[in-house]
Scaffold this active site. Structure first.
Site, PDB file in Angstrom:
ATOM      1  N   LYS A  41       0.839  -1.201   0.000  1.00 35.70           N
ATOM      2  CA  LYS A  41       0.000   0.000   0.000  1.00 35.70           C
ATOM      3  C   LYS A  41       0.880   1.260   0.000  1.00 35.70           C
ATOM      4  CE  LYS A  41      -0.316  -0.639   4.965  1.00 35.70           C
ATOM      5  NZ  LYS A  41      -1.013  -1.362   6.034  1.00 35.70           N
ATOM      6  N   ARG A 138     -10.587  -0.315  14.525  1.00 33.63           N
ATOM      7  CA  ARG A 138     -10.566   0.578  13.360  1.00 33.63           C
ATOM      8  C   ARG A 138     -11.555   0.025  12.331  1.00 33.63           C
ATOM      9  NH1 ARG A 138      -4.377   1.073  11.469  1.00 33.63           N
ATOM     10  NH2 ARG A 138      -4.938  -1.030  10.850  1.00 33.63           N
ATOM     11  N   TYR A 268      15.871  29.951   9.620  1.00 33.28           N
ATOM     12  CA  TYR A 268      14.645  30.629  10.074  1.00 33.28           C
ATOM     13  C   TYR A 268      14.540  30.606  11.590  1.00 33.28           C
ATOM     14  CZ  TYR A 268      12.661  30.656   5.344  1.00 33.28           C
ATOM     15  OH  TYR A 268      12.417  30.876   4.018  1.00 33.28           O
ATOM     16  N   MET A 316      11.935  24.477   3.544  1.00 34.04           N
ATOM     17  CA  MET A 316      11.175  23.719   2.546  1.00 34.04           C
ATOM     18  C   MET A 316      12.091  22.902   1.643  1.00 34.04           C
ATOM     19  SD  MET A 316       8.548  25.067  -0.381  1.00 34.04           S
ATOM     20  CE  MET A 316       7.378  25.771   0.768  1.00 34.04           C
TER      21      MET A 316
HETATM   22  C1  PLP Z   1      -0.137  -2.225   6.606  1.00 30.17           C
HETATM   23  C2  PLP Z   1      -0.728  -3.503   7.054  1.00 30.17           C
HETATM   24  C3  PLP Z   1       0.065  -4.647   7.133  1.00 30.17           C
HETATM   25  C4  PLP Z   1       1.568  -4.618   6.993  1.00 30.17           C
HETATM   26  O1  PLP Z   1       2.099  -4.200   8.223  1.00 30.17           O
HETATM   27  P1  PLP Z   1       3.682  -4.002   8.444  1.00 30.17           P
HETATM   28  O2  PLP Z   1       3.793  -3.624   9.870  1.00 30.17           O
HETATM   29  O3  PLP Z   1       4.110  -2.908   7.531  1.00 30.17           O
HETATM   30  O4  PLP Z   1       4.323  -5.294   8.127  1.00 30.17           O
HETATM   31  C5  PLP Z   1      -0.571  -5.842   7.416  1.00 30.17           C
HETATM   32  N1  PLP Z   1      -1.905  -5.887   7.643  1.00 30.17           N
HETATM   33  C6  PLP Z   1      -2.678  -4.799   7.601  1.00 30.17           C
HETATM   34  C7  PLP Z   1      -4.137  -4.922   7.865  1.00 30.17           C
HETATM   35  C8  PLP Z   1      -2.126  -3.572   7.318  1.00 30.17           C
HETATM   36  O5  PLP Z   1      -2.895  -2.478   7.299  1.00 30.17           O
END
Ligand code: PLP
Length: 380
Positions: A41, A138, A268, A316
């Site tokens: 992802k 969640r 800054y 930046m």
């Molecule tokens: C992102 C995610 C993972 C991977 O987790 P890592 O800690 O990056 O290995 C696995 N399962 C779900 C549901 C996730 O959202």
């Protein structure tokens, strides 16, 4: 630095061999590549979905997790034959895209299940995951929703193969009580759902862990692991030796070096004042590139083997490093500086920034020249 990188402020090198080696190490722990998916992802955690997904595919990975339908569609174009799960599931209207692009939605609620059932109609079926909430609060089915399904198994009749999954809240803390508690809740929910799905038992698999959970031991592995972070080189547990290979190197360039008198300040807000005459090197990367502003007066970089602290605020497009300890010839304009490198891996920079490696990776800037290499070319 390669010719093509001259126009960029900094160069991000991604070692695809290290990604493959990390994936194989994790797969080996859980019983082989057939039992190890990859989480890709957020553009493969900021490293670039195209090269990363192809490298994982070559390493034997056949199943992938993305967050959104759009990410799934993009990955489908890269990997026509892989299994792709969409973690956010489907809101009304999204199922069509999943069916069209052969994506497997993660069903996170009874509402999601109804959407899928309605979309496939009376005769059809859909391959999906059922996400069970065992404590994250969640996404996923609550215990009450699992009970409702167990009582009315016909609501699951439209599902083909099913992946029962949940997610650990504290997997990076091996002694946390929540790990065992969530595993027990997962077992209980799976038992109820497997009973309800008993008409096709061989098509039901279970998945509980990402990267850190793999290192909690075989009790946590079930049929499929779905690591992300460790594939990209992050340590499974904080403050413990990291068994993963480092995957990225981020090199900035010194643009200019200037002398600052005793009592002078830099950047800054004039937040750093020098107690002695100093030399300051300005490097062309800043918060617009994901070099987090919290690294101001906290971060550090390496010129060769020498650690040099960030002084003053992160701008930046620029940061400033104190290089007083280095000879002038080691800090000429154009000299490469490791913002992330062999001596300061992602997790170290994250600690200096007061965050986690995940945030450093997914914030990596679009302006960096990106080079994808295979192991041996790493040092080039
Ligand atoms: C992102 C995610 C993972 C991977 O987790 P890592 O800690 O990056 O290995 C696995 N399962 C779900 C549901 C996730 O959202």
């Amino acid at each position: 630095m390669a010719k093509a990188d001259r126009g960029a402020g900094a160069t991000l090198t991604v070692d695809l061999d290290a990604i493959a080696a990390n994936y194989r190490l994790l797969a080996g722990k859980v019983g082989g590549v057939a039992r190890c998916a990859a989480s890709v992802k957020a553009d493969a955690y900021g490293l670039g979905i195209g090269p990363v997904a192809r490298a994982l595919d070559r390493a034997g990975c056949a199943r992938f997790f993305v967050a959104t339908v759009d990410e799934g569609i993009r990955l489908r174009r890269l990997l026509p034959n892989s299994v792709i799960y969409v973690l956010h599931g489907v809101l009304a209207g999204g199922v069509g895209d999943c069916v069209e692009h052969d994506l497997r939605p993660v069903i996170n609620s009874l509402g999601d299940l109804e959407i899928c059932n309605a979309a496939v109609g009376r005769r059809g079926s859909i391959v999906a995951a059922l996400h069970i909430d065992t404590g994250m609060a969640r996404l996923g089915l609550t215990a009450e929703e699992v009970a409702a399904l167990a009582a009315e198994p016909q609501r699951l009749a439209r599902l083909g193969a099913v992946l029962l999954m949940s997610h650990l809240a504290c997997a990076d803390e091996p002694d946390h009580l929540m790990n065992r508690q969530q595993r027990m809740r997962f077992d209980a929910a799976c038992a109820r759902l497997q009973h309800a799905l008993a008409f096709r038992p061989r098509l039901v698999e279970r998945s509980l862990v990402g990267s850190s959970g793999i290192f909690l031991g075989p009790d946590f592995h079930y049929d499929l692991a779905r690591p992300g972070a460790a594939i990209y080189g992050l340590a499974p547990f904080p403050n413990t030796a990291n068994p993963m290979r480092q995957v990225i190197r981020l090199q900035g360039k010194i643009l200019q070096v200037r002398r600052v008198d005793r009592g002078g300040t830099v950047g800054y807000g004039a937040t750093h004042r020098f107690a002695r005459p100093a030399r300051v090197a300005t490097v062309g990367a800043g918060y617009a590139d994901g070099y987090l502003r919290s690294l101001g007066n906290h971060g550090s970089a390496y010129v060769g083997e020498s650690r040099v602290p960030v002084v003053g605020r992160v701008s930046m497009d620029l940061i400033t490093l104190e290089v007083s300890a280095l000879p002038e010839e080691a800090t000429r304009p154009g000299t490469p500086v490791d913002l992330i490198g062999p001596h300061n891996p992602v997790d170290a920079l994250a600690a200096e920034a007061g965050t986690i490696g995940y945030e450093i990776l997914t914030a990596l800037g679009k302006r960096y020249a990106r080079r994808y290499v295979r192991g041996a070319e790493w040092a080039a």
